[in-house]
Scaffold this motif. Structure first.
Motif, PDB file in Angstrom:
ATOM      1  N   ALA A   1      -4.871   2.564  -5.085  1.00 51.26           N
ATOM      2  CA  ALA A   1      -6.171   2.114  -4.569  1.00 51.26           C
ATOM      3  C   ALA A   1      -6.033   1.540  -3.174  1.00 51.26           C
ATOM      4  O   ALA A   1      -6.859   1.822  -2.276  1.00 51.26           O
ATOM      5  CB  ALA A   1      -6.772   1.077  -5.518  1.00 51.26           C
ATOM      6  N   LYS A   2      -4.964   0.755  -2.955  1.00 55.85           N
ATOM      7  CA  LYS A   2      -4.776   0.148  -1.633  1.00 55.85           C
ATOM      8  C   LYS A   2      -4.393   1.195  -0.592  1.00 55.85           C
ATOM      9  O   LYS A   2      -4.596   0.991   0.607  1.00 55.85           O
ATOM     10  CB  LYS A   2      -3.705  -0.940  -1.704  1.00 55.85           C
ATOM     11  N   ALA A   3      -3.828   2.310  -1.079  1.00 56.26           N
ATOM     12  CA  ALA A   3      -3.505   3.414  -0.169  1.00 56.26           C
ATOM     13  C   ALA A   3      -4.721   4.322   0.026  1.00 56.26           C
ATOM     14  O   ALA A   3      -4.615   5.376   0.670  1.00 56.26           O
ATOM     15  CB  ALA A   3      -2.334   4.213  -0.733  1.00 56.26           C
ATOM     16  N   CYS A   4      -5.867   3.887  -0.556  1.00 57.12           N
ATOM     17  CA  CYS A   4      -7.119   4.650  -0.489  1.00 57.12           C
ATOM     18  C   CYS A   4      -6.966   6.054  -1.061  1.00 57.12           C
ATOM     19  O   CYS A   4      -7.584   7.030  -0.583  1.00 57.12           O
ATOM     20  CB  CYS A   4      -7.643   4.741   0.957  1.00 57.12           C
TER      21      CYS A   4
ATOM     22  N   GLY B   1       0.812  -1.227   0.000  1.00 59.29           N
ATOM     23  CA  GLY B   1       0.000   0.000   0.000  1.00 59.29           C
ATOM     24  C   GLY B   1       0.829   1.253   0.000  1.00 59.29           C
ATOM     25  O   GLY B   1       0.395   2.312   0.489  1.00 59.29           O
ATOM     26  N   LYS B   2       2.043   1.187  -0.599  1.00 57.61           N
ATOM     27  CA  LYS B   2       2.941   2.336  -0.640  1.00 57.61           C
ATOM     28  C   LYS B   2       2.889   2.982  -2.030  1.00 57.61           C
ATOM     29  O   LYS B   2       3.687   2.678  -2.916  1.00 57.61           O
ATOM     30  CB  LYS B   2       4.378   1.917  -0.315  1.00 57.61           C
TER      31      LYS B   2
ATOM     32  N   HIS C   1     -13.482   0.182  -8.298  1.00 57.44           N
ATOM     33  CA  HIS C   1     -13.573  -0.405  -6.957  1.00 57.44           C
ATOM     34  C   HIS C   1     -13.029   0.560  -5.909  1.00 57.44           C
ATOM     35  O   HIS C   1     -13.579   0.643  -4.786  1.00 57.44           O
ATOM     36  CB  HIS C   1     -12.789  -1.710  -6.913  1.00 57.44           C
ATOM     37  N   ALA C   2     -11.994   1.337  -6.272  1.00 62.41           N
ATOM     38  CA  ALA C   2     -11.431   2.320  -5.335  1.00 62.41           C
ATOM     39  C   ALA C   2     -12.466   3.412  -5.047  1.00 62.41           C
ATOM     40  O   ALA C   2     -12.635   3.848  -3.894  1.00 62.41           O
ATOM     41  CB  ALA C   2     -10.168   2.930  -5.923  1.00 62.41           C
TER      42      ALA C   2
END
Length: 796
Positions: free
Chosen positions: A660-663, A628-629, A692-693
């Motif tokens: 996306a994983k870092a929102c 998530g970086k 999806h994000a």
């Protein structure tokens, strides 16, 4: 006569015994004569003795004068002879005869013998030797003996000898030396003739030097020597070699204008020139013009056009000209047919090759070995083992000898085959043809048998190799090792590896890699480690491929520690770690979400001077995504672009996924929008990740906007159809926001397209509608969920 001959030999003999006996007899005769005289006339005894001695001395001297002189040895006789030329005529005749027969070296030996014996070699001897070496193409020796002639003072060679010397230069493409000897002729009192000039023009033509060829033709004319057909044809050939067909045409026309009638060779040169330029239409024009001028075309006239058409892939045109050639009454030879067979062979067109071959036999043109080799290659390209065997049988029946190329070509038909019976039949054909089988041939046979899992036949053929004295090579053993590894029979694979080692052959790195890969495919990594330990102890030089197999296997399992351990072992070995070595370890770190460890190995890789590739950067960005970086993902993406490596859609997807994983929806959208600027076409995964994000950020409107953009691109033919994941993501976003109608709209669109509506979406709709007291709608979605069998994986 025999008595007289014996008496004469006795009287004239110089042997001691004969002299003693002869003297005694003469002394007795003289004494008898003196006694008779003494009866009539008394003579003192001293006078009688003196008379006897005097008589004996005179008689012996008389016999010595008549005795033949002993013969001197040949060499001594030659030295004492006043005229040293006594034996010269014999050596000179031998030299000229040997030179005429073409044995220049033997002639040189005789010449050297003559010179060593102080004999004066004649001008004819020098001329013969120079001519012999010139004919043999040994320009250095020819020129050596020319210089020797000059220094001998015997005169100069004749024009024939000089022409041969110039011709030798021409055959060696040595234009400068050819010109040198032609220019030297006047200084030797010789007038260059047509042959002299033609030889120089030919030298220029052979090197494609059109300007010099033309220049010498003009000099020839200026010197009063009329050019002939050969002179012009050489210039035309020079034009053809320099790919100047138009100039060749002009010389052909000029030739006729100057009174020299062009022959077929001249026309063929022009046809060849146009074919070399790729203008077969113009070549055909000259073929027709040739015929109209009464010059009969030859096989070469047609075959040049046929060959060019076949090479450019116009097989129909080539076939047409072959037919026209036959209609013109010109018998095509095997070479003409082979031009077409070559085209069929390259295309693997067995059908047309077979038809042409039947036509060839019908026209009674005898096929040769090359013809069959091309036919067999056509079958081999189609992996037609049965057809290949038929051609070999036909070849044998026609009495055409197969060569090594024949069988090497035939073997190609079996490279993908698993027909062990047919390949053994091929081996029998090899033996019938008397061609010596080698390890390469047997290796193909073994590979086919083992591919068919016919291990018994393979083992038998291996024994046959030993019986024929053919020593198995590393490929032989590797074939067994690889085959048994593919079958999963690691015991036999190991056994053949041991046999290879015991045979004295060095176990190659590729063999080790084959065995290691086989164990790795079976997932037996402990056995792989044991093998590599064993190979290292035996000092087998292992390649990076062997180590990479084990590193990659541990990386796929996510075992970072053991992957790192083997990378370190690789770095300590004599093998060179490559991009795959480091990237596999980085991948293992990414799977375990250990970005710090992944970047450590990326730095080590950079320090070692191993260049990164697309896979390396994708792995690095993926490691950032899993952690998530987003900022680090962007760092590696920018570095990739700076290094001049083109990112792909997988790179983009990893980068968008990191955001996306870092929102960070804004960043994810930014990289999707900038994809075109980097030459990347986003795919369904890219859009679904952004959608999806947006859904995860509780922003259904943004998710729907990207969904609509995706649909518009699809309708315009520049994008992909959204996946069920996209539809479910947008629907779930609206359902969570309480807009059940929008959610229902998108789920309805998904159903209309045949996409799966996930159990998560149906469950979410049923629950949310129930809470909103829309019981009838909730019941409908609950029924759908029950019909689908409850919750399913794969959708949201």
């Amino acid at each position: 006569m025999a008595v007289i001959s014996t008496c004469h030999s006795f009287i004239s003999s110089s042997e001691t015994a004969a002299i003693v006996v002869r003297t005694a007899i003469l002394a007795a005769l003289t004494s008898i004569i003196c006694a008779v005289v003494d009866v009539r006339l008394p003579v003192p005894a001293a006078l009688e003795e003196l008379s006897i001695v005097a008589v004996l001395l005179l008689l012996e001297l008389s016999f010595r004068g008549r005795r033949p002189q002993p013969r001197l040895p040949t060499k001594q006789k030659a030295k004492e002879s006043i005229a040293p030329e006594v034996d010269q005529p014999g050596l000179a005749s031998r030299l000229q005869a040997v030179a005429k027969a073409g044995d220049a070296e033997a002639a040189e030996v005789i010449m050297q013998k003559m010179l060593d014996s102080n004999h004066k070699a004649s001008l004819a001897c020098y001329g013969s030797l120079i001519s012999a070496f010139a004919k043999a193409g040994n320009l250095a020796r020819a020129e050596h003996w020319f210089r020797a002639l000059e220094s001998s003072g015997q005169g100069s060679p004749n024009a024939i000898c000089m022409n041969m010397l110039i011709s030798a230069c021409a055959k060696l493409n040595n234009v400068e030396r050819a010109e040198h000897w032609l220019e030297k002729m006047p200084a030797l009192g010789l007038t260059p003739d047509t042959l002299s000039y033609n030889a120089v023009i030919d030298a220029c033509a052979r090197t494609g030097n059109t300007h010099r060829a033309e220049s010498w033709l003009n000099k020839m004319r200026d010197a009063g020597t009329a050019p002939n057909v050969v002179s012009y044809s050489s210039v035309i050939h020079a034009c053809a070699r320099s790919h100047d067909a138009r100039l060749a045409e002009r010389w052909l026309e000029r030739m006729a204008a100057e009174g020299s009638e062009a022959n077929a060779i001249c026309y063929n040169a022009v046809i060849n020139a146009w074919c070399k330029e790729g203008n077969t239409a113009r070549a055909v024009h000259w073929l027709k013009k040739m015929t109209s001028r009464g010059v009969a075309p030859t096989v070469n006239s047609y075959s040049t056009i046929i060959d060019k058409l076949a090479k450019v892939g116009d097989i129909h045109g080539a076939e047409s000209w072959l037919t026209q050639m036959a209609e013109a009454g010109i018998e095509a030879d095997a070479v003409s047919y082979n031009m077409l067979f070559s085209a069929y062979s390259k295309a693997g067109d067995v059908s047309r090759a077979s038809r042409l071959f039947e036509q060839m036999l019908k026209r009674k043109v005898a096929p040769n070995t090359v013809c069959f080799n091309l036919l067999i290659n056509a079958h081999a390209r189609q992996s037609d083992a049965a057809g290949t065997l038929r051609r070999l049988k036909q070849m044998r029946e026609l009495g055409i000898k197969a060569d090594q190329i024949t069988f090497n070509t035939a073997m190609k038909a079996f490279w993908k085959s698993s027909d062990s019976q047919s390949v053994v039949m091929l081996l029998d054909e090899v033996k019938s043809a008397g061609v010596k089988a080698d390890a390469t041939l047997y290796n193909t046979v073994l590979a086919v048998c083992l591919r068919a899992k016919d291990t018994m036949v393979a083992e038998q053929q291996f024994q046959c190799m030993a019986g024929l004295g053919i020593k198995p090579d590393a490929t032989t053993y590797c074939t067994f090792v690889d085959a048994y590894s593919q079958m999963g029979n690691m015991r036999m694979a190991q056994q053949w590896l041991d046999r290879m080692k015991n045979s004295g052959l060095k176990v190659s790195s590729s063999t080790c890699s084959t065995l290691v890969s086989a164990f790795a495919r079976m997932g037996n990594l402990e056995r792989v480690e044991e093998l590599i330990h064993k190979f290292e102890q035996q000092e087998v030089e292992l390649s990076s491929v062997t180590y990479n197999t084990l590193i990659s296997a541990f990386a796929r399992k996510g075992d970072v520690d053991r992957a790192e351990s083997w990378l370190k072992r690789l770095l300590e070995s004599r093998a060179q770690a490559d991009v795959a070595s480091y990237t596999s370890v980085v991948h293992a770190c990414a799977k375990s979400k250990d970005l710090k460890r992944a970047e450590f190995w990326l730095e080590r890789m950079d320090e070692a001077g191993v260049p990164f590739n697309v896979v390396t950067y994708n792995t690095a960005i993926n490691a950032c995504a899993r952690s998530g970086k987003a900022a680090r993902a962007e760092y590696w993406f920018n570095k990739m672009v700076q290094q001049g490596i083109q990112p792909g859609v997988m790179t983009l997807n990893s980068l968008v996924n990191a955001c996306a994983k870092a929102c960070d929806v804004d960043r994810a959208e930014h990289w999707l929008k900038s994809a075109a600027g980097h030459g990347i076409s986003p795919d369904t995964v890219t859009y679904s990740t952004v959608i999806h994000a947006c859904a995860g950020a509780q922003n259904p409107a943004r998710a729907e906007a990207w969904m609509q953009e995706m649909l518009d691109a699809y309708k315009a033919g520049s994008g992909e159809l959204p996946s069920s994941f996209c539809y479910n993501s947008v629907a779930q976003a609206w359902a969570r926001a309480g807009d059940f109608d929008r959610a229902g709209h998108w789920l309805g669109e998904a159903e209309a397209l045949g996409h799966e509506v996930s159990s998560a979406s149906m469950g979410l709709m049923a629950g949310a509608l129930g809470r909103a007291k829309r019981h009838q709608d909730a019941k409908a979605w609950s029924s759908k969920l029950a019909a689908a069998g409850g919750p399913k994986r794969g959708g949201r």
